[in-house]
Design a protein around this motif. Structure first.
Motif, short mmCIF file in Angstrom:
data_model
loop_
_atom_site.label_atom_id
_atom_site.label_comp_id
_atom_site.label_asym_id
_atom_site.label_seq_id
_atom_site.Cartn_x
_atom_site.Cartn_y
_atom_site.Cartn_z
N SER A 196 -24.09 -36.12 -40.89
CA SER A 196 -23.33 -36.95 -41.59
C SER A 196 -22.09 -36.51 -42.37
O SER A 196 -21.02 -37.12 -42.59
N ASN B 120 -22.18 -41.92 -45.60
CA ASN B 120 -23.11 -42.37 -46.81
C ASN B 120 -22.51 -41.55 -48.14
O ASN B 120 -22.55 -40.41 -48.06
N ILE C 238 -22.02 -46.94 -48.20
CA ILE C 238 -21.68 -46.63 -46.67
C ILE C 238 -20.53 -47.07 -46.33
O ILE C 238 -20.06 -48.27 -46.19
#
Length: 145
Positions: free
Chosen positions: A16, A51, A72
């Motif tokens: 991520s 995030n 997010i």
């Protein structure tokens, strides 16, 4: 089993971060009227959903603002830090902002700017997420520049 779960979580967290392309996109140093509680910073994500919980904004005075709430930003999405929950105190003269991820790695840095006009103009990237082109024009808070 526990080691495998920790490994999977680490891979997901790392992926991520790799896919995150979050930038400081626009900011208001000197809003019309009183500055306290009315200054704001807009972030833009040009990558996969990111995030940004625990990320920080650091200003020229070394004031640090932490994004404490679960946050997010979707792909091509915006997030605005504003109001009493963030209580920003940005400098109207010689301000540079830095965005740091949860590991304190700098993700983005703005140019050094000033805003002596007590109005609705902001410093913003054109186009969204552009790394080099900054302009001073009427605010587009939460929307594309």
């Amino acid at each position: 089993m526990k080691k495998r779960l920790m490994f999977v979580l680490a891979v997901l967290m790392f992926s991520s971060l790799v896919n995150a392309a979050v930038f400081i996109n626009e900011f208001e140093l000197n809003p019309q009227g009183s500055d306290p509680g009315n200054e704001w910073i807009e972030l833009y994500n040009s990558g996969a959903p990111a995030n940004i919980t625990g990320w920080k904004i650091n200003d020229s005075s070394d004031d640090v603002t932490v994004i404490n709430d679960e946050t997010i930003i979707n792909s091509s999405g915006f997030f605005v830090l504003s109001g009493p929950s963030y209580n920003l105190t940005l400098n109207n003269v010689n301000e540079t902002l830095r965005l740091l991820n949860i590991n304190n790695i700098v993700q983005d840095t703005t140019i050094n700017v000033s805003d002596s006009a007590n109005d609705n103009r902001t410093w913003q990237r054109v186009s969204d997420g552009n790394l080099t082109n900054w302009i001073f024009q009427n605010k587009t808070k939460g929307f594309s520049n």
